[in-house]
Scaffold this active site. Sequence first.
Site, short mmCIF file in Angstrom:
data_model
loop_
_atom_site.label_atom_id
_atom_site.label_comp_id
_atom_site.label_asym_id
_atom_site.label_seq_id
_atom_site.Cartn_x
_atom_site.Cartn_y
_atom_site.Cartn_z
N ASP A 6 -51.27 -12.58 -87.91
CA ASP A 6 -49.95 -13.23 -87.87
C ASP A 6 -49.70 -13.96 -89.19
O ASP A 6 -49.76 -15.19 -89.24
CB ASP A 6 -49.88 -14.23 -86.70
N LYS A 37 -54.98 -7.13 -84.81
CA LYS A 37 -53.76 -7.10 -84.00
C LYS A 37 -52.53 -7.21 -84.91
O LYS A 37 -52.37 -8.17 -85.64
CB LYS A 37 -53.74 -8.24 -82.99
N ASP A 56 -49.44 -4.56 -81.11
CA ASP A 56 -48.91 -5.41 -80.04
C ASP A 56 -47.38 -5.32 -80.04
O ASP A 56 -46.67 -6.28 -80.33
CB ASP A 56 -49.38 -6.85 -80.27
N LYS A 80 -45.36 -4.77 -77.53
CA LYS A 80 -44.72 -5.32 -76.32
C LYS A 80 -43.48 -4.51 -75.96
O LYS A 80 -42.37 -5.03 -75.84
CB LYS A 80 -44.37 -6.79 -76.52
N HIS A 112 -40.58 -2.57 -74.13
CA HIS A 112 -39.82 -2.80 -72.89
C HIS A 112 -38.45 -2.17 -73.09
O HIS A 112 -37.56 -2.76 -73.71
CB HIS A 112 -39.69 -4.31 -72.63
N ASP A 113 -38.28 -0.95 -72.56
CA ASP A 113 -37.00 -0.23 -72.72
C ASP A 113 -37.00 0.88 -71.67
O ASP A 113 -37.91 0.94 -70.84
CB ASP A 113 -36.91 0.32 -74.16
N ILE A 114 -36.02 1.76 -71.71
CA ILE A 114 -36.01 2.85 -70.73
C ILE A 114 -37.21 3.76 -71.02
O ILE A 114 -37.70 3.81 -72.16
CB ILE A 114 -34.69 3.65 -70.75
N PRO A 115 -37.73 4.46 -69.98
CA PRO A 115 -38.96 5.24 -70.17
C PRO A 115 -38.91 6.20 -71.36
O PRO A 115 -39.89 6.31 -72.11
CB PRO A 115 -39.10 5.99 -68.84
N THR A 122 -37.31 6.00 -74.19
CA THR A 122 -37.44 5.28 -75.47
C THR A 122 -38.85 4.76 -75.65
O THR A 122 -39.40 4.80 -76.76
CB THR A 122 -36.41 4.13 -75.52
N THR A 126 -47.13 -16.52 -71.38
CA THR A 126 -47.65 -17.86 -71.08
C THR A 126 -46.67 -18.95 -71.51
O THR A 126 -46.82 -20.11 -71.13
CB THR A 126 -49.02 -18.09 -71.77
N ARG A 165 -59.75 -21.01 -78.53
CA ARG A 165 -60.02 -21.99 -79.58
C ARG A 165 -61.50 -22.32 -79.62
O ARG A 165 -62.02 -22.92 -78.66
CB ARG A 165 -59.21 -23.28 -79.33
N GLN A 225 -50.85 -23.67 -78.71
CA GLN A 225 -51.48 -23.16 -77.49
C GLN A 225 -51.80 -24.33 -76.56
O GLN A 225 -52.38 -25.32 -76.98
CB GLN A 225 -52.78 -22.40 -77.82
N GLY A 229 -56.29 -15.92 -83.59
CA GLY A 229 -55.43 -15.87 -84.77
C GLY A 229 -55.78 -16.98 -85.74
O GLY A 229 -56.75 -16.88 -86.51
N ARG A 230 -55.01 -18.07 -85.67
CA ARG A 230 -55.12 -19.15 -86.65
C ARG A 230 -56.52 -19.73 -86.89
O ARG A 230 -56.85 -20.03 -88.03
CB ARG A 230 -54.11 -20.25 -86.31
O1 C5P Z 1 -53.18 -18.21 -83.63
P1 C5P Z 1 -53.53 -17.92 -82.20
O2 C5P Z 1 -55.02 -17.78 -81.95
O3 C5P Z 1 -52.86 -18.89 -81.23
O4 C5P Z 1 -52.90 -16.46 -81.94
C1 C5P Z 1 -52.87 -15.89 -80.66
C2 C5P Z 1 -52.20 -14.53 -80.73
O5 C5P Z 1 -52.08 -14.04 -79.39
C3 C5P Z 1 -50.80 -14.55 -81.29
O6 C5P Z 1 -50.62 -13.29 -81.96
C4 C5P Z 1 -49.90 -14.61 -80.09
O7 C5P Z 1 -48.66 -14.01 -80.29
C5 C5P Z 1 -50.72 -13.83 -79.07
N1 C5P Z 1 -50.42 -14.17 -77.66
C6 C5P Z 1 -50.59 -15.44 -77.13
N2 C5P Z 1 -50.30 -15.70 -75.82
C7 C5P Z 1 -49.84 -14.72 -75.03
C8 C5P Z 1 -49.67 -13.43 -75.54
C9 C5P Z 1 -49.98 -13.19 -76.88
O8 C5P Z 1 -51.01 -16.35 -77.84
N3 C5P Z 1 -49.60 -14.97 -73.76
#
Ligand code: C5P
Length: 246
Positions: free
Chosen positions: A14, A36, A63, A65, A67-70, A72, A127, A188, A197, A217-218
Amino acid sequence: MSSSNAPRLIVALDVERLADAVALVDRLEPLGVIFKVGLESLLGYGEAIRARLQETGASSFIDAKLHDIPRTVAAATRAIVASGVRIVTVHAIGGNEMMQAAVETADERAAELGIDPPKIFAVTILTSIAPEELNELGLRGGPGENVMRLAALARDARCAGVVCSPHEVRDLKRYFGAGFEAICPGIRPLGSAHGDQKRVATPRDAVEAGADYIVVGRPITEAPDPLAAARAVLAEIEAAGVHGAL
Ligand code: C5P
C-alpha cells in the site's frame, strides 16, 4: 517456510509510488512472501507492478475486491489470472453466481495458460462497517452472523476461503472446517503502531487462532528496515506453527 501448509505472510504493497512498491518487492522477494496489490496500487500503477511481480517470479495476491454482474466479474478474473497470481478477492455480497463465475473462470483461464489457478477468496463484511450500519444496509443480525452467512455462500460457490479478522477465525474454522481458509489482516507485531486498525492481533495470536495467511502492511512497509521487520514476523509465524495449539 517449512511446509506448503505453513501459514504464509502476505505483505500489503500500500504505497503511493511505483518505485517504492518495486523497491519493497526487490528487497522482500527472497523471503518468499506473497505481495498484496490492493486498489491503491492496482488503480495507480497496476499494470507496471503486475509485470514486475511476474518478472521476478514472486507470488501475488490481487486484492481486486470484485463486485459486479457475473459476466463482468468473469471477464475481470480472466484479465487478472497470470503466472504467480495466487489469490484474487471478490465480495461475497455479489452472490453465489458471481463468486462461481470467478472460481470457474480462474480455473479455465489457468488451464489455457498451463499455470496453477489462483484461489478465489471472498470478502464478507468489511471491518470498517459498524454494527448499526448493517441495519442501514438492510442486513439483519450482527457482524458475526452476517460474516458466517456470507462465508457459507462463499463456500457453496467453491471459494477457497474468506478474508476475516483474526478474532473471527476460530468460529470460522469451527463451522467450516480447517480446509476452508482464512486470510487475516489487522495484524500488529508487539510494539508496532496500530494506525487506523482497531481490533488487532499479533502474528502469533492470528496463527494460533488458525489463520492460513496473515496480511501485514505498515508495520513492514513503514519500518526503518522492512527486511528485518518481515523476518521478525516470519520468525513469529514459525514459532507459533511449532508451538501453537493448531
Ligand atoms: O497497514 P496494515 O497492516 O493495516 O494493512 C492491512 C491491509 O489489509 C491493507 O491493505 C488493508 O486494505 C487490508 N484490509 C484490512 N482490513 C480488512 C480487509 C483488508 O486491513 N477487513
